[in-house]
Design an enzyme around this catalytic site. Structure first.
Site, PDB file in Angstrom:
ATOM      1  N   CYS A  22     -98.044   6.642  22.204  1.00  0.00           N
ATOM      2  CA  CYS A  22     -96.844   5.831  22.411  1.00  0.00           C
ATOM      3  C   CYS A  22     -95.814   6.070  21.311  1.00  0.00           C
ATOM      4  CB  CYS A  22     -97.194   4.350  22.480  1.00  0.00           C
ATOM      5  SG  CYS A  22     -97.832   3.689  20.923  1.00  0.00           S
ATOM      6  N   CYS A  25     -96.507   4.202  18.096  1.00  0.00           N
ATOM      7  CA  CYS A  25     -97.546   4.848  17.285  1.00  0.00           C
ATOM      8  C   CYS A  25     -96.955   6.031  16.522  1.00  0.00           C
ATOM      9  CB  CYS A  25     -98.698   5.344  18.153  1.00  0.00           C
ATOM     10  SG  CYS A  25     -99.308   4.124  19.291  1.00  0.00           S
ATOM     11  N   ASP A 402     -66.850  31.653  33.435  1.00  0.00           N
ATOM     12  CA  ASP A 402     -66.250  32.917  33.021  1.00  0.00           C
ATOM     13  C   ASP A 402     -66.433  33.869  34.210  1.00  0.00           C
ATOM     14  OD1 ASP A 402     -65.245  34.946  31.210  1.00  0.00           O
ATOM     15  OD2 ASP A 402     -67.279  35.739  31.253  1.00  0.00           O
TER      16      ASP A 402
END
Length: 711
Positions: A22, A25, A402
């Site tokens: 997580c 953590c 381009d």
């Protein structure tokens, strides 16, 4: 210090983390590592599950810093020896199985035995201790240090449930929270698999010939200029140049293109690609850490560490949200109890608020989606260099292309030949012989056409070759003077040109073609129309983008006629011609200054300033082009515009999924909290709301794995 800064510092060691589940953590582990003696700085990359450490430390010290989560640390360079523990065999999951089994037995016992029996309560208590071991270890430490996160909320809720005698519900909270945590670990493991699969692409060893001796050696020991031998059916271990042999090479690992490409002498090949049917000898051009696949892995991991705007919002929101929830729970437990005297009911309601307020689903809502999408893109040959660019691409309003090398192939071709005198083949032989000695950029198109038509011209004897600057060339062949040049050159050379020929020249020029004439002082023998071919995919891609509501613009240095003709052919909504590189940059800046989110698509070399100035810079053909990898925000690894609609589709779906996740995870919390007013909120409802939200948010994010490059 930012992630990119620490990672580029010379005194930085990279370690892999196993068991990081997580974001909370990750932040805690990063903080602990920074406090280690000898460590100057540390940065945890949650998406890639890595930690970058500046200074001196040991793996033992790092594992001590991660002991709160039982993290396993390995040096990044030794990842081959890393053993991955199966998700189903992880310690926390085994505890979950045992606790769930004890709850089932205890429930059966509570129905079988009389109400006074203490056995079910002991069972529920044991399930709480076993299933909630990791939770309590973190939660109690946080309580002591006055740190409030989801572990603190759950620990208080479970202890409170036990104190008011709700042992079964306390055990259910522990089990369901453990399932929610397991889901989070599973989804992050799933999301990280894209990177792991990239890492496993290139072989760890290769057959190398040194001093006429062939030996299999580790890729870390291979040097530049070593000769690598790759047999049919083997993967190529290093980037290099083919010096002998020819084969079909499947480059899908790098470019996302499944169709094999022919590779022969002097062609470039990449590590991780698959040699299909020929024996190749390859001169190694890059060390293992500099190969294209290594750069892709590095950039993908960096991208997953960069926080997207929505994630920054969620993290900031969660920081204030948790203490507010605790305060609301405290108020609900105390104020009504003090008024009514019914402490048990309202303390129970307060505990339910703690559980429903757990921000699991909210915290995981963004990172799983971002990590999954970036990993999916990398597998399909699109390198997105951060969550911010993923989100920006999803909200783009216009795309500037381009022309040369992007919408067109960048290589001029002869499109039309009109012969007035003599045979077409003999005239082509004459002009090719003359142009063979020319340095004019369009000469290559004539030579290419002659070679394609198998016209012999190199043995044509030529005298008095002369270049007339800015106009054309002349040469004598078989005692006759021939001229090759522009229509203006022939207008000077000949007093008058047949009006029919003039009309044909003008018609070709209106189509955006450049016309070259072969003739003598008196006659025009042939006209040759030359144009840069539009890519086969350009019209399809531009049409697709226009249908998505995008404004498409073509930027080119060509004259208005040529630009308009090509613009019409590909279907762009706007054309800007006669532009110098600085003009392209100016135009992109104008668009972005008008609050119009604009992407620039180019080759990443001469378009670098415009790519940098745009909201999102997209470079094509990034494989083998270091400039494109460094300059652009998104790199299409293959030279294929079809990847653009896929990228747009993935970005828009990611944005939508993140918004859905945030709205849903907050909405379900609000709905559950409103149940407090009539007193209907129970611990069961609260935990099901939490686990339900986490499950739905996780599965919703993992839908991004299914976005295919089939546009």
């Amino acid at each position: 210090m930012s992630h990119s800064q620490i990672n580029s510092s010379p005194n930085v060691e990279t370690y892999r983390i196993q068991g990081l589940s997580c974001t909370n953590c990750a932040a805690k582990f990063e903080n602990n590592v920074r406090k280690l003696p000898g460590v100057e700085n540390a940065q945890v990359n949650f998406g890639a599950s890595k930690v970058y450490v500046e200074g001196n430390t040991t793996i033992q010290d790092l594992e001590k810093a991660g002991s709160f989560e039982n993290l396993k640390i390995t040096n990044d360079r030794e990842r081959k020896s890393e053993k991955t523990i199966s998700f189903w065999k992880q310690k926390d999951n085994i505890r979950l199985y045992i606790a769930a089994f004890i709850i089932v037995i205890s429930l059966i016992a509570s129905y079988s035995l009389n109400e006074q029996s203490i056995i079910p309560t002991i069972g529920f208590g044991a399930a709480i201790l076993i299933g909630g071991y990791s939770l309590f270890m973190k939660g109690l430490k946080n309580l002591i240090q006055f740190q409030f996160d989801m572990n603190t909320l759950m620990t208080i809720a479970v202890i409170g449930a036990a104190l008011i005698g709700e042992w079964l519900e306390g055990a259910a909270v522990v089990i369901l929270f453990a399932i929610s945590e397991a889901l989070e670990r599973f989804s992050m493991d799933k999301a990280r698999q894209s990177i792991q699969s990239l890492m496993d692409i290139a072989p760890n060893e290769a057959l190398i010939r040194r001093d006429n001796i062939e030996q299999t050696i580790d890729v870390n020991d291979i040097q530049i200029n070593d000769i690598m031998i790759v047999k049919p059916g083997q993967k190529i271990a290093m980037d290099g140049i083919v010096i002998k042999g020819s084969s079909s090479v499947n480059q899908s690992a790098i470019t996302g293109e499944s169709i094999p490409v022919a590779r022969m002498t002097d062609d470039e090949v990449f590590a991780g690609t698959f040699n299909e049917d020929g024996l190749l000898e390859i001169r190694v051009t890059k060390k293992v850490e500099d190969t294209t696949i290594s750069k892709i892995i590095h950039l993908v991991e960096e991208a997953q560490a960069e926080r997207a705007p929505s994630q920054a919002f969620v993290d900031k929101f969660a920081k204030y949200y948790t203490p507010v929830i605790m305060l609301i729970a405290l108020m609900v437990a105390i104020v009504p109890s003090a008024i009514t005297g019914d402490w048990s009911t309202w303390i129970y309601q307060g505990l339910a608020i703690l559980v429903v307020g757990c921000p699991c689903a909210l915290v995981i809502s963004t990172p799983v989606a971002i990590v999954t999408a970036i990993g999916n893109a990398a597998k399909n040959g699109v390198l997105i260099k951060g969550g911010v660019y993923l989100e920006e691409t999803g909200s783009l309003q216009s795309i500037a292309f381009d022309k040369t090398g992007t919408l067109t192939e960048g290589v001029p071709h002869v499109t039309d030949i009109v012969s007035y005198q003599g045979e077409e083949g003999s005239n082509l032989s004459l002009i090719a012989a003359i142009e063979n000695g020319s340095q004019h950029p369009l000469a290559a198109a004539i030579i290419r056409k002659a070679n394609e038509d198998n016209i012999t011209f190199k043995n044509v004897e030529m005298e008095n070759f002369k270049s007339i600057t800015g106009k054309g060339v002349q040469a004598t062949i078989d005692n006759k003077d021939y001229y090759v040049g522009s229509p203006d050159f022939f207008k000077e050379l000949q007093t008058s040109i047949d009006p029919t020929i003039v009309q044909q020249i003008e018609d070709m020029q209106l189509e955006g073609k450049t016309v070259i004439i072969l003739g003598t002082h008196q006659d025009i023998l042939s006209l040759y129309a030359i144009a840069d071919k539009v890519r086969a995919a350009s019209k399809h891609v531009v049409t697709k983008l226009n249908k998505l509501g995008m404004s498409t613009v073509m930027l080119t240095g060509d004259n208005q006629n040529t630009a308009s003709a090509i613009g019409k052919q590909v279907g762009v909504t706007n054309v800007k011609s006669n532009l110098l590189p600085e003009d392209k940059l100016k135009y992109i800046k104008e668009l972005t200054n008008n609050d119009q989110k604009t992407a620039m698509v180019g080759d990443g070399i001469n378009d670098s300033p415009a790519l940098a100035a745009s909201t999102v810079g997209i470079a094509m053909g990034g494989a083998g082009t270091d400039t494109a990898l460094e300059t652009a925000d998104i790199v299409l690894m293959s030279d294929d515009l079809n990847k653009l609609p896929y990228t747009m589709n993935l970005s828009r779906k990611t944005l939508r999924i993140i918004k859905e996740n945030i709205i849903f995870s907050l909405g379900i919390k609000l709905a559950a909290l409103l149940l407090v007013i009539p007193g209907w909120l129970t611990l069961w409802l609260a935990i099901f709301a939490d686990i339900g939200a986490t499950l739905i948010v996780t599965l919703n994010s993992l839908r991004l794995l299914r976005v295919k490059d089939d546009v």
